[in-house]
Scaffold this active site. Sequence first.
Site, short mmCIF file in Angstrom:
data_model
loop_
_atom_site.label_atom_id
_atom_site.label_comp_id
_atom_site.label_asym_id
_atom_site.label_seq_id
_atom_site.Cartn_x
_atom_site.Cartn_y
_atom_site.Cartn_z
CG HIS A 287 55.39 68.12 -101.25
ND1 HIS A 287 55.55 69.35 -100.66
CD2 HIS A 287 56.64 67.65 -101.48
CE1 HIS A 287 56.85 69.60 -100.52
NE2 HIS A 287 57.53 68.59 -101.02
CE LYS B 50 56.05 66.85 -97.44
NZ LYS B 50 57.06 65.86 -97.02
P1 NAD Z 1 57.41 56.27 -98.82
O1 NAD Z 1 56.29 56.01 -97.87
O2 NAD Z 1 57.19 55.99 -100.27
O3 NAD Z 1 58.71 55.45 -98.38
C1 NAD Z 1 59.09 55.16 -97.08
C2 NAD Z 1 59.50 53.71 -97.06
O4 NAD Z 1 60.15 53.41 -95.83
C3 NAD Z 1 58.30 52.74 -97.18
O5 NAD Z 1 58.54 51.79 -98.20
C4 NAD Z 1 58.25 52.08 -95.80
O6 NAD Z 1 57.76 50.75 -95.84
C5 NAD Z 1 59.72 52.12 -95.43
N1 NAD Z 1 59.99 51.90 -94.00
C6 NAD Z 1 59.32 52.42 -92.96
N2 NAD Z 1 59.86 51.95 -91.81
C7 NAD Z 1 60.89 51.15 -92.17
C8 NAD Z 1 61.84 50.37 -91.45
N3 NAD Z 1 61.83 50.31 -90.12
N4 NAD Z 1 62.77 49.68 -92.15
C9 NAD Z 1 62.80 49.71 -93.50
N5 NAD Z 1 61.91 50.41 -94.24
C10 NAD Z 1 60.98 51.12 -93.57
O7 NAD Z 1 57.82 57.79 -98.60
P2 NAD Z 1 58.76 58.72 -99.52
O8 NAD Z 1 57.93 59.54 -100.43
O9 NAD Z 1 59.86 57.88 -100.10
O10 NAD Z 1 59.36 59.71 -98.41
C11 NAD Z 1 60.09 59.21 -97.31
C12 NAD Z 1 60.57 60.37 -96.44
O11 NAD Z 1 61.51 61.16 -97.17
C13 NAD Z 1 59.46 61.33 -96.03
O12 NAD Z 1 59.72 61.77 -94.70
C14 NAD Z 1 59.61 62.48 -97.02
O13 NAD Z 1 59.10 63.72 -96.54
C15 NAD Z 1 61.10 62.52 -97.16
N6 NAD Z 1 61.64 63.17 -98.36
C16 NAD Z 1 62.77 63.90 -98.19
C17 NAD Z 1 63.39 64.48 -99.29
C18 NAD Z 1 64.69 65.20 -99.08
O14 NAD Z 1 65.30 65.70 -100.06
N7 NAD Z 1 65.19 65.29 -97.85
C19 NAD Z 1 62.85 64.33 -100.56
C20 NAD Z 1 61.69 63.55 -100.72
C21 NAD Z 1 61.10 62.96 -99.59
#
Ligand code: NAD
Length: 271
Positions: free
Chosen positions: A162, A166
């Site tokens: 990744h 991550k």
């Molecule tokens: P990222 O850090 O870019 O985004 C997370 C966002 O959430 C940030 O902007 C952060 O400020 C915000 N956030 C945190 N707490 C918050 C709150 N209380 N209220 C509102 N916003 C809040 O991370 P990302 O790359 O977008 O990944 C996010 C999650 O999704 C990770 O756990 C990742 O592993 C997961 N993910 C899952 C899949 C899937 O298909 N299930 C795919 C990609 C990523």
Amino acid sequence: MTASTLAPFRIAITGAAGRMGRMLVAAVLAHPACVLHAATVRPGDSAAGQDAGLLAGVGACGVILGEDPAQALLAADACIDFTGPAALEEHARLAAQAGTALVVGSTGLQAAQQHFLALAARHVPVVRAANFSLGVALLAALTRRAAAALDADWDIEILEMHHRHKQDAPSGTALELGRAAAAGRGLDEAPAQTDRSGPRPRGDIGYAVLRGGDVSGDHMVVFATEGERLELAHRAGSRRIFASGAVRAALWCRGRTPGLYGIDDVLALAG
Ligand code: NAD
């Protein structure tokens, strides 16, 4: 009402400034059956007050990024949450109170967060998946089938790569693939091996983790025995596939009874 006369499905997105959040905003705005009901950012985020569509790079949509999830979830049909584990308790509680279905993509969830999802699932449909791509759902099904066909002379190794930002490792998807392999062998959990020093214990499932650049998500399951090797692999070319899968899961919740569901349910792969 027929499908064509159904009211637009109102989706709220929490964490709309994140990498996945922006993809989700774009996916909802592009979907003909959905409207973007609300979008939130973490309280104090500099993106608060901006237009969600502009931040997502798809043009102004009139939905302003807010900081109050209670307000955002009110009157939403579903909430899609990819904010990470920390905010999950609050978002799950608010979804249950508002009667809003919840689609959770965050990985790295511990038992406490799974518990909060189970509580919310008593009141609303909750779909949780470590990976919302169709290809990965099929990879898990194939992994399970291969593990059932091959005995413990075949070592199972799971490799994932990744992007450099991550947080959790091994990825939630790698752990799901390990669970699929263990299930194929008739086990609830197989011993997970991340320490690779010394000879390989028979029957363990090994994990290897790579981090770098902007890789959206590569996963490979290797079955290796004396003289031959089977490799099953999936590469995500863009995060868009996760966003469109999550929107599909949200729409699937329409009219669904409360409960905890997975991507196999959405794709009708269960069983
Ligand atoms: P990222 O850090 O870019 O985004 C997370 C966002 O959430 C940030 O902007 C952060 O400020 C915000 N956030 C945190 N707490 C918050 C709150 N209380 N209220 C509102 N916003 C809040 O991370 P990302 O790359 O977008 O990944 C996010 C999650 O999704 C990770 O756990 C990742 O592993 C997961 N993910 C899952 C899949 C899937 O298909 N299930 C795919 C990609 C990523």
